[in-house]
Write a protein that holds these residues in place. Structure first.
Motif, PDB file in Angstrom:
ATOM      1  N   TYR A   1       0.872  -1.178   0.000  1.00  0.00           N
ATOM      2  CA  TYR A   1       0.000   0.000   0.000  1.00  0.00           C
ATOM      3  C   TYR A   1       0.902   1.219   0.000  1.00  0.00           C
ATOM      4  O   TYR A   1       1.947   1.221   0.659  1.00  0.00           O
ATOM      5  N   ASP A   2       0.513   2.260  -0.731  1.00  0.00           N
ATOM      6  CA  ASP A   2       1.298   3.491  -0.714  1.00  0.00           C
ATOM      7  C   ASP A   2       0.399   4.686  -1.016  1.00  0.00           C
ATOM      8  O   ASP A   2      -0.652   4.551  -1.647  1.00  0.00           O
ATOM      9  N   VAL A   3       0.851   5.840  -0.528  1.00  0.00           N
ATOM     10  CA  VAL A   3       0.165   7.115  -0.779  1.00  0.00           C
ATOM     11  C   VAL A   3       1.211   8.152  -1.123  1.00  0.00           C
ATOM     12  O   VAL A   3       2.292   8.162  -0.518  1.00  0.00           O
ATOM     13  N   HIS A   4       0.936   9.020  -2.090  1.00  0.00           N
ATOM     14  CA  HIS A   4       1.754  10.207  -2.305  1.00  0.00           C
ATOM     15  C   HIS A   4       0.850  11.421  -2.509  1.00  0.00           C
ATOM     16  O   HIS A   4      -0.269  11.297  -3.017  1.00  0.00           O
ATOM     17  N   ARG A   5       1.398  12.556  -2.100  1.00  0.00           N
ATOM     18  CA  ARG A   5       0.682  13.817  -2.211  1.00  0.00           C
ATOM     19  C   ARG A   5       0.716  14.320  -3.657  1.00  0.00           C
ATOM     20  O   ARG A   5       1.735  14.164  -4.336  1.00  0.00           O
TER      21      ARG A   5
ATOM     22  N   THR B   1       4.014   1.702  -8.548  1.00  0.00           N
ATOM     23  CA  THR B   1       5.197   0.838  -8.501  1.00  0.00           C
ATOM     24  C   THR B   1       5.656   0.618  -7.062  1.00  0.00           C
ATOM     25  O   THR B   1       6.088  -0.476  -6.702  1.00  0.00           O
ATOM     26  N   HIS B   2       5.517   1.642  -6.219  1.00  0.00           N
ATOM     27  CA  HIS B   2       5.924   1.491  -4.819  1.00  0.00           C
ATOM     28  C   HIS B   2       5.059   0.448  -4.110  1.00  0.00           C
ATOM     29  O   HIS B   2       5.571  -0.374  -3.332  1.00  0.00           O
ATOM     30  N   ALA B   3       3.752   0.468  -4.358  1.00  0.00           N
ATOM     31  CA  ALA B   3       2.868  -0.522  -3.724  1.00  0.00           C
ATOM     32  C   ALA B   3       3.231  -1.931  -4.196  1.00  0.00           C
ATOM     33  O   ALA B   3       3.241  -2.882  -3.401  1.00  0.00           O
TER      34      ALA B   3
HETATM   35 MG    MG Z   1       6.065   5.727  -2.026  1.00  0.00          MG
END
Ligand code: MG
Length: 162
Positions: A8-12, A42-44
């Protein structure tokens, strides 16, 4: 043995940043903020792969205070994870991911994202699924303050533990 991982990932979302998802640059008025290219999808997926192998998380492998990873292309990081998994005897069975983003619509770009991910992981297109949804105006995604991504993957261990 089959092993499963979750990421799981989040970016602003901020003005004057490129919006990059699975290595695809998507035309938009804002983009994702981060130390690397902030490719949330890609990070998730990286975290799902590392999780399935119990090899820690993206922050442990690619620290966000490490200058080597400033503006890094996340597909390059994914390629490193792919090599690490192969060295440990793991083969990727499949990856499934969902991007949550209010705008723009991602459907025209989904196939290129799948192609980039499949090529980077040295697997076939039918082993990679990317889906997109909005947040129906609700929450930080709905207010267009950010984007989130969820991913799961399965790995098959091809060789016994060294
Ligand atoms: Mg990230």
């Amino acid at each position: 043995m089959i092993r499963t991982g979750i990421g799981y990932d989040v970016h602003r979302l901020v003005p004057e940043r490129p919006l990059i998802l699975a290595g695809v640059r998507i035309p938009h008025t804002s983009g994702l903020l981060g130390h690397s290219d902030a490719d949330v999808l890609t990070h998730a997926i990286i975290d799902a792969l590392l999780g399935a192998a119990a090899l820690g998380d993206i922050g442990a492998h690619f620290p966000d205070d490490d200058e080597r990873y400033r503006d890094a292309r996340s597909l390059v990081l994914l390629e490193e994870v792919s090599s690490l998994l192969r060295a440990r005897g793991f083969a990727v069975v499949n990856v499934d991911a969902t991007v949550v983003l209010e705008r723009p619509r991602l459907r025209p770009h989904i196939n290129q994202m799948r192609l980039n991910l499949a090529r980077t992981l040295s697997i076939t297109l039918d082993q990679v699924s990317v889906k997109a949804t909005t947040s129906e105006g609700v929450g930080f995604v709905g207010r267009e303050e950010g984007a989130a991504a969820y991913a799961v993957c399965s790995l098959q261990r091809m060789v016994a533990d060294p």
